[in-house]
Motif scaffolding. Structure first.
Motif, PDB file in Angstrom:
ATOM      1  N   SER A  76       0.845  -1.277   0.090  1.00  0.00           N
ATOM      2  CA  SER A  76       0.179  -0.004   0.032  1.00  0.00           C
ATOM      3  C   SER A  76       0.804   1.364  -0.107  1.00  0.00           C
ATOM      4  O   SER A  76       0.470   2.433  -0.455  1.00  0.00           O
ATOM      5  CB  SER A  76      -1.043   0.078   1.267  1.00  0.00           C
ATOM      6  N   GLN A  92      -7.377   0.582  -0.521  1.00  0.00           N
ATOM      7  CA  GLN A  92      -7.566  -0.613   0.218  1.00  0.00           C
ATOM      8  C   GLN A  92      -8.869  -0.226   1.186  1.00  0.00           C
ATOM      9  O   GLN A  92      -9.657  -0.838   1.580  1.00  0.00           O
ATOM     10  CB  GLN A  92      -6.308  -0.787   0.951  1.00  0.00           C
ATOM     11  N   ASP A 151      -5.773  -1.574  -5.161  1.00  0.00           N
ATOM     12  CA  ASP A 151      -5.186  -2.168  -3.734  1.00  0.00           C
ATOM     13  C   ASP A 151      -6.026  -3.021  -3.095  1.00  0.00           C
ATOM     14  O   ASP A 151      -7.003  -2.508  -2.388  1.00  0.00           O
ATOM     15  CB  ASP A 151      -4.705  -1.016  -2.756  1.00  0.00           C
ATOM     16  N   GLU A 152      -5.846  -4.352  -3.164  1.00  0.00           N
ATOM     17  CA  GLU A 152      -6.866  -5.272  -2.408  1.00  0.00           C
ATOM     18  C   GLU A 152      -8.303  -5.147  -2.725  1.00  0.00           C
ATOM     19  O   GLU A 152      -9.198  -5.079  -1.950  1.00  0.00           O
ATOM     20  CB  GLU A 152      -6.598  -5.333  -0.982  1.00  0.00           C
TER      21      GLU A 152
HETATM   22 MG   LIG Z   1      -1.916  -2.758   1.952  1.00  0.00          MG
END
Ligand SMILES: [Mg+2]
Ligand SMILES: Nc1ncnc2c1ncn2[C@@H]1O[C@H](COP(=O)(O)OP(=O)(O)OP(=O)(O)O)[C@@H](O)[C@H]1O
Lengths: 481, 250
Positions: B41, B85, B170-171
């Motif tokens: 991240s 995220q 991100d995720e």
């Molecule tokens: Mg992360």
């Protein structure tokens, strides 16, 4: 289709406003200081009937025995009341020939507010070409009101033309002895607006002081009285978003609203007095008493957007006297730099099944202090009274303050009172999120602030809301580095 | 398109990225995997220009231009998009209003006029149906009270609206249910072209079953320590990260 004030404004854009409310008073200023003679002289100057002079004098005598309130959460050097000239005929501002002669800073602000060129000229007092039918437009406006029996005129004119109405209602909601500033206003008020909506009439357009600000401006001690007779409706707009400067530092206005049985008054204010410079110098002190009285099944809504003044002291209130009457208060107060605001409302529940709603949004930036002060009072006779209050504060930076002082006095067990309060900060994460989507920090703040204020902005008449939204943006410009 | 060389970055004086290299060409999909706290991240935030992260060494170039001095909004205007995220809430600002503002601010930066309401509406219709988003959803306050999955879907909706050159997800898969994962992945695949590129940060193979990467990188302790093709992700899923960590030590 109804002819709205917006239509009128649209039509007036290129025209000199000559609505006929302008009262020509020869330029003259009384000596500084306040005593009975000055009060008498003001009354005489305005050619007032004897009862009005007596009313002013009584207020003056009460005032001399009163002391300035100390309880608000504001700090300032108290004005020297003997160092103020209490009567000063409105001076005509010099007419300018073109916008080139106007202070560029002022023009930049107009630009940001999205005020049209013609409108800018009007506000900055630039001569505008007079187009032939301007008179007819104004006449349409006047005729529409007259047809419905609506009275809308300067207070001084109403005292002459409708003395019985004025006498009956003036001071009926805010008695002259109500508080220090109200007493001062009652003694020396310069002018203001009077509005009467007859029984069962729905005022077809938004009434706005905008249309009757005469060349001298609104004055230091303004007095407004709005009476909505049984079953009538009116929406009243006060102020405008364009920044207003005034050489008078102290302003103490009184606004009284009377909503008789089944009547409804919506009173919206945008206040943008000069808040002082970056260092807090030179701003206007604004001490206002605003109160409305609701008879049976009547409703009063106060909506305000406060961005100006160095000091604001203001509590638009509702006395819910009649059964089933409703009071509402929606407020956005922004303070930046060194501004101080102590504002809120009072909801006094006297009648049965009365209902009040308070939504207050305080936004503080810079080194400012923003206080909400609200009183919800339920009288012992007020069965089943209900109140909902929500006070939200938004802080920008670490040097400003937000304070909430909710007072609840309930003398009736059946009352339902709910209070919610939140304080939040514009977070770095929120800003980064917006930035990442291509929205720069300035715009991001505006977006977040608008989101925060939305419930209140939505209560304003459409066009006013758009302007108020821009005004919020400007007021907070540069407040996060 | 994106060139990162010997990137070192720290937050609060703590070194997080320690000499990272990454090259992404137009048309490519890169997956970045790696243990918790590895710096994935952080890398995304550094590319997007978050202020808290200080770049102490190395270069970041987009289309041959050094972007390390650009503000986050300027990077966004240059075509960088980050699907967060943890998307933040903005109370009172509707999804529609937010995305409209974002699009028009980017257009303004490019010297274009605001998008007409008609075009905006058309685009919103098109993209929300691509991602199977109920339009009522768009009048809710941004991320306020959204479920985890709704937040992620809304991120990809914004990506669809903004049509970025380089998207970093991100995720995005975490929090999505199985059907939602398919819808979102299909959406992403539809947006993919030979002119743009995507970096997906994920812990799980299941996303990469739908969005098939050209390269898979393992980020560990602030560096990319292994790069392979799509099969590397399968290997990681089966074996975990320990074997890679051991290899580095030995
Ligand atoms: Mg992360
Ligand atoms: N603002 C911050 N302040 C202090 N430490 C931070 C900050 N941001 C990140 N870190 C630290 O940097 C390291 C890398 O964090 P990062 O969020 O990049 O990991 P990640 O690879 O994305 O992990 P995950 O798989 O759990 O999402 C962690 O040890 C984290 O605690």
């Amino acid at each position: 289709m109804k002819y709205t004030e917006d239509d009128l404004r649209e039509e007036l854009k290129t025209k000199e406003y000559e609505y006929g409310f302008y009262t020509d008073i020869e330029s003259e200023t009384f000596p500084k200081g306040l005593n009975e003679d000055i009060v008498r002289a003001i009354s005489k100057k305005k050619n007032e009937p004897q009862w009005m002079t007596a009313w002013r004098l009584e207020a003056f005598n009460a005032w001399t025995k009163m002391i300035e309130p100390e309880w608000p959460n504001v700090q300032y050097t108290k004005p020297n009341f003997q160092d103020i000239a209490y009567y000063s005929a409105p001076k005509k501002k010099p007419k300018l020939n073109s916008l080139d002669e106007v202070d560029p800073e002022l023009l930049a602000t107009f630009e940001k507010l999205g005020i049209s060129l013609e409108e800018q000229k009007r506000l900055a007092n630039v001569a505008v070409d007079i187009v032939m039918d301007s008179v007819s437009v104004a006449t349409t406006f006047k005729e529409t009101l007259a047809e419905k029996g609506i009275i809308f005129m300067p207070m001084s004119e109403a005292i002459q033309k409708h003395p019985a109405l004025v006498k009956k209602y003036i001071g009926s909601v805010v008695p002259p002895k109500d508080n220090f500033y109200a007493a001062l206003n009652s003694a020396v008020f310069s002018d203001g607006s009077f509005c009467y909506i007859p029984k069962g009439v729905r005022c077809p357009m938004e009434l706005s002081t905008y249309f009757r600000i005469n060349e001298g401006g609104t004055g230091q001690f303004e007095r407004t009285l709005v009476v909505a007779d049984k079953g009538s409706y009116v929406s009243y707009l006060e102020g405008c978003t364009a920044p207003q400067r005034d050489e008078n530092q102290l302003h103490a206005a009184v606004v009284e609203l009377v909503a008789l049985d089944d009547a409804e008054i919506k009173y919206s204010t945008v206040q943008n007095w000069f808040p002082g410079d970056q260092n807090g110098k030179g701003g206007v002190f604004n001490f206002v008493t605003k109160r409305g009285l609701c008879e049976t099944n009547a409703k009063i809504s106060w909506t305000q957007v406060e961005t100006g003044s160095a000091i604001t002291w203001k509590y638009p209130s509702c006395i819910l006297k009649g059964n089933r009457s409703v009071g509402e208060f929606y407020s956005i107060a922004v303070t930046n730099n060194f501004q101080q605001a102590d504002t809120g409302t009072k909801m006094i529940h006297l009648g049965k099944n009365t209902k009040s709603t308070i939504i207050s949004k305080g936004i503080s930036a810079g080194q400012s202090q923003n206080s909400y002060r609200g009183l919800v009072q339920i009288n012992s006779r007020a069965e089943n009274a209900r109140n909902f209050s929500q006070c939200d504060s938004l802080l920008m930076g670490n040097e400003c303050g937000a304070h909430t002082f909710p007072y609840i006095e309930s003398k009736n067990k059946s009352a339902q009172i709910e209070h919610e309060a939140t304080t939040s900060k514009i977070g770095e994460d929120q800003l980064f999120y917006c930035n990442q989507r291509g929205i720069d920090t300035e715009k991001a703040i505006a977006l977040i602030v608008n989101g925060f204020s939305k419930e209140v902005l939505n209560k304003l008449p459409m066009e006013f809301a758009v302007e108020a939204q821009k005004l919020l943006e400007i007021s907070l410009e540069g407040s996060v580095g | 398109m994106l060139k990162i060389e010997n990137l070192h970055a720290e937050v609060e004086r703590k070194a997080i990225l320690k000499g990272l290299n990454l090259k992404v060409k137009p048309g490519e999909i890169h997956a970045i995997m790696g243990p918790n706290g590895a710096g994935k991240s952080t890398l995304a935030s550094v590319i997007a220009g978050k202020e808290d992260y200080e770049v102490t060494q190395g270069i970041i170039e987009l289309d041959g231009e050094d972007i390390s001095e650009l503000d986050p909004d300027e990077r966004a205007h240059a075509g960088i998009f980050l699907s967060f995220q943890y998307p933040v809430e903005i109370p009172g600002v509707t999804v529609t209003n937010f995305i409209k503002t974002a699009i028009n601010e980017s257009r303004k930066a490019q010297g274009l006029d605001e998008m007409s309401a008609k075009d905006m509406l058309k685009k919103i219709r098109q993209k929300s149906s691509l991602l199977e988003i109920d339009r009522k959803f768009l009048s809710r306050s941004l991320n306020e009270g959204f479920s985890g999955g709704e937040k992620k879907r809304n991120e990809i909706f914004q990506m669809a609206m903004l049509e970025p050159k380089l998207a970093i997800l991100d995720e995005t898969d975490s929090g999505l249910d199985i059907d939602a994962l398919r819808v979102v992945a299909n959406g992403v695949n539809t947006l993919k072209s030979s002119n743009n590129a995507i970096i997906v940060i994920t812990h799980y193979q299941r996303l990469l079953d739908h969005i098939i990467p050209d390269f898979v990188h393992v980020l560990h302790d602030g560096k990319i320590v292994k790069t392979g093709d799509a099969s590397l992700a399968h290997e990681l899923e089966a074996k975990g990260y320990d074997w890679i960590k051991e290899k580095i030590i030995s």
